[in-house]
Design a protein around this motif. Structure first.
Motif, PDB file in Angstrom:
ATOM      1  N   SER A   1       1.360  -1.098  -0.084  1.00  0.00           N
ATOM      2  CA  SER A   1      -0.030  -0.011  -0.013  1.00  0.00           C
ATOM      3  C   SER A   1       0.936   1.203   0.214  1.00  0.00           C
ATOM      4  N   ILE A   2       1.600   1.350   0.798  1.00  0.00           N
ATOM      5  CA  ILE A   2       2.145   1.887   0.623  1.00  0.00           C
ATOM      6  C   ILE A   2       3.713   2.382  -0.346  1.00  0.00           C
ATOM      7  N   ALA A   3       3.633   1.290  -0.912  1.00  0.00           N
ATOM      8  CA  ALA A   3       5.392   1.624  -2.386  1.00  0.00           C
ATOM      9  C   ALA A   3       4.265   2.267  -3.353  1.00  0.00           C
ATOM     10  N   VAL A   4       2.829   1.854  -3.231  1.00  0.00           N
ATOM     11  CA  VAL A   4       2.631   2.659  -4.100  1.00  0.00           C
ATOM     12  C   VAL A   4       1.977   3.983  -4.313  1.00  0.00           C
ATOM     13  N   TYR A   5       1.531   4.381  -3.319  1.00  0.00           N
ATOM     14  CA  TYR A   5       1.009   5.719  -2.978  1.00  0.00           C
ATOM     15  C   TYR A   5       2.236   6.448  -2.789  1.00  0.00           C
ATOM     16  N   LEU A   6       3.513   5.711  -2.166  1.00  0.00           N
ATOM     17  CA  LEU A   6       4.885   7.270  -2.732  1.00  0.00           C
ATOM     18  C   LEU A   6       5.164   7.301  -4.221  1.00  0.00           C
ATOM     19  N   ALA A   7       4.968   5.323  -4.494  1.00  0.00           N
ATOM     20  CA  ALA A   7       5.266   6.161  -6.137  1.00  0.00           C
ATOM     21  C   ALA A   7       4.412   7.173  -6.970  1.00  0.00           C
TER      22      ALA A   7
ATOM     23  N   ALA B   1      -3.426   2.544  -0.529  1.00  0.00           N
ATOM     24  CA  ALA B   1      -3.072   1.445  -1.859  1.00  0.00           C
ATOM     25  C   ALA B   1      -3.627   2.507  -3.417  1.00  0.00           C
ATOM     26  N   ASP B   2      -4.815   2.274  -2.866  1.00  0.00           N
ATOM     27  CA  ASP B   2      -5.857   2.892  -4.184  1.00  0.00           C
ATOM     28  C   ASP B   2      -6.781   4.279  -4.131  1.00  0.00           C
ATOM     29  N   PHE B   3      -5.366   5.217  -3.739  1.00  0.00           N
ATOM     30  CA  PHE B   3      -5.742   6.674  -3.045  1.00  0.00           C
ATOM     31  C   PHE B   3      -6.790   7.545  -3.888  1.00  0.00           C
ATOM     32  N   ASP B   4      -6.675   6.841  -5.540  1.00  0.00           N
ATOM     33  CA  ASP B   4      -6.893   8.440  -6.220  1.00  0.00           C
ATOM     34  C   ASP B   4      -9.012   7.299  -6.198  1.00  0.00           C
ATOM     35  N   SER B   5      -8.894   6.180  -5.911  1.00  0.00           N
ATOM     36  CA  SER B   5     -10.426   5.957  -5.807  1.00  0.00           C
ATOM     37  C   SER B   5     -10.785   4.900  -7.272  1.00  0.00           C
ATOM     38  N   TYR B   6      -9.205   4.292  -8.357  1.00  0.00           N
ATOM     39  CA  TYR B   6      -9.747   4.210  -9.486  1.00  0.00           C
ATOM     40  C   TYR B   6      -9.692   2.898  -9.493  1.00  0.00           C
ATOM     41  N   TYR B   7      -9.159   2.279  -8.326  1.00  0.00           N
ATOM     42  CA  TYR B   7     -10.329   0.964  -8.733  1.00  0.00           C
ATOM     43  C   TYR B   7     -11.290   0.327  -7.795  1.00  0.00           C
ATOM     44  N   VAL B   8     -11.682   1.322  -6.794  1.00  0.00           N
ATOM     45  CA  VAL B   8     -12.441   0.743  -5.283  1.00  0.00           C
ATOM     46  C   VAL B   8     -13.550   1.885  -5.764  1.00  0.00           C
ATOM     47  N   GLN B   9     -14.444   2.415  -6.121  1.00  0.00           N
ATOM     48  CA  GLN B   9     -15.211   3.550  -5.262  1.00  0.00           C
ATOM     49  C   GLN B   9     -15.837   3.309  -3.574  1.00  0.00           C
ATOM     50  N   LYS B  10     -16.512   2.440  -3.679  1.00  0.00           N
ATOM     51  CA  LYS B  10     -17.036   1.936  -2.533  1.00  0.00           C
ATOM     52  C   LYS B  10     -16.672   1.512  -1.279  1.00  0.00           C
ATOM     53  N   THR B  11     -15.917   1.725   0.216  1.00  0.00           N
ATOM     54  CA  THR B  11     -15.523   0.824   0.872  1.00  0.00           C
ATOM     55  C   THR B  11     -16.320   1.165   1.853  1.00  0.00           C
ATOM     56  N   VAL B  12     -16.973   0.302   2.691  1.00  0.00           N
ATOM     57  CA  VAL B  12     -17.532   0.251   4.229  1.00  0.00           C
ATOM     58  C   VAL B  12     -16.441  -0.664   5.389  1.00  0.00           C
ATOM     59  N   ASP B  13     -16.476  -0.346   6.320  1.00  0.00           N
ATOM     60  CA  ASP B  13     -16.141  -1.282   7.583  1.00  0.00           C
ATOM     61  C   ASP B  13     -17.087  -1.345   7.788  1.00  0.00           C
ATOM     62  N   LEU B  14     -16.622  -3.542   8.103  1.00  0.00           N
ATOM     63  CA  LEU B  14     -17.416  -4.756   8.006  1.00  0.00           C
ATOM     64  C   LEU B  14     -18.455  -4.471   9.613  1.00  0.00           C
ATOM     65  N   ASP B  15     -18.522  -3.220  10.450  1.00  0.00           N
ATOM     66  CA  ASP B  15     -19.166  -3.644  11.447  1.00  0.00           C
ATOM     67  C   ASP B  15     -20.055  -2.821  11.182  1.00  0.00           C
ATOM     68  N   GLN B  16     -20.051  -1.697  10.174  1.00  0.00           N
ATOM     69  CA  GLN B  16     -21.370  -1.181   9.781  1.00  0.00           C
ATOM     70  C   GLN B  16     -21.796  -1.473   8.831  1.00  0.00           C
ATOM     71  N   ILE B  17     -22.298  -2.649   7.259  1.00  0.00           N
ATOM     72  CA  ILE B  17     -22.319  -3.302   6.727  1.00  0.00           C
ATOM     73  C   ILE B  17     -23.299  -4.805   7.115  1.00  0.00           C
ATOM     74  N   ILE B  18     -22.119  -5.049   8.640  1.00  0.00           N
ATOM     75  CA  ILE B  18     -22.967  -6.465   8.153  1.00  0.00           C
ATOM     76  C   ILE B  18     -24.728  -6.369   9.463  1.00  0.00           C
ATOM     77  N   PRO B  19     -24.871  -5.458   9.915  1.00  0.00           N
ATOM     78  CA  PRO B  19     -25.854  -4.787  10.587  1.00  0.00           C
ATOM     79  C   PRO B  19     -27.000  -3.850   9.320  1.00  0.00           C
ATOM     80  N   GLU B  20     -26.520  -3.607   8.757  1.00  0.00           N
ATOM     81  CA  GLU B  20     -27.442  -2.868   7.917  1.00  0.00           C
ATOM     82  C   GLU B  20     -28.371  -3.671   6.238  1.00  0.00           C
ATOM     83  N   ILE B  21     -27.201  -5.267   6.687  1.00  0.00           N
ATOM     84  CA  ILE B  21     -27.653  -6.279   6.024  1.00  0.00           C
ATOM     85  C   ILE B  21     -28.694  -7.117   6.357  1.00  0.00           C
ATOM     86  N   VAL B  22     -28.700  -7.447   7.897  1.00  0.00           N
ATOM     87  CA  VAL B  22     -29.194  -7.820   8.843  1.00  0.00           C
ATOM     88  C   VAL B  22     -30.742  -7.123   9.008  1.00  0.00           C
TER      89      VAL B  22
END
Lengths: 149, 149
Positions: free
Chosen positions: A21-27, B52-73
């Protein structure tokens, strides 16, 4: 001006998750600052990076460590900056190697649970960026952000 | 047609390096196939991905597991596909949890050095994607490429 300047990132064995993660970020950060960035690593470290950054959006140039070291020794290539990632005794030797063979300004990026103890063993000229990070990249990212604006 | 369909990727503790690379790779692959992709994970796993994906180029939506589990339940949200990454006994419970709470078709992505033994313990309906990968992502990537075209 950093245009035309070259930076090398050196990744060791990828067993500590923060490294990639840090290598990609720093790059990306160095590229945005105008550096021509190459990321070198062990076979597994480079594969992990290439799968994660499948479109080469963050990292355009990767190279195997075993390939780049002889090229620097033979003076076919060299860099202005070198960031060596290290989290184990084995990894520490990369820093010493690049200190010996390259004219680059060397940054020792030391992480993992023994980061502080490992950093003390560095006996070659290097700017140390040290954080106890293993799974959480934030401490190391913050240290890097202080060094590379 | 997959337009409008939703996929969830579930990352456990990030101690095995292949997880993040493969999660980012799979997220992009599903998005290119038309899925609305969300990546859930432990706090450290999500932080590693966001750095690692600082610009959200690959992944646009992230969420904490502790948040999504109750929302599905609570049936506030659900998915068409769910890929649960697992490499330890602790991780195996995520698969069981999502099998119990979500109507999504479940894929158990099992990796790490005990992948085959762990996969045998899965006793809920799930398509298993199993590879002994720890540092080298290629075996797991190849298995995923066979399942998701």
């Amino acid at each position: 001006m950093t245009e035309g300047k070259k930076a090398l990132l050196v990744m060791g064995c990828p067993e500590v998750p923060v490294q990639m993660s840090i290598a990609v970020y720093l790059a990306q950060k160095l590229r945005k600052a105008g550096y021509d960035v190459t990321v070198a690593g062990t076979d597994a470290a480079v594969k992990l990076l290439r799968v994660a950054d499948f479109d080469s959006y963050y990292v355009q140039k990767t190279v195997d460590l075993d390939q780049i070291i002889p090229e620097i020794v033979e003076k076919k290539i060299d860099f202005d900056l070198c960031f060596a990632f290290m989290h184990s005794d084995a990894g520490m030797t990369y820093g010493a190697t690049f200190s010996a063979i390259s004219r680059a300004k060397l940054y020792a990026v030391v992480f993992g649970k023994n980061a502080e103890e490992l950093a003390k063993t560095i006996d070659y000229p290097a700017e140390k960026i040290v954080a106890k990070a293993t799974h959480n990249p934030t401490p190391l990212k913050n240290k890097i952000d202080r060094v590379i604006l």
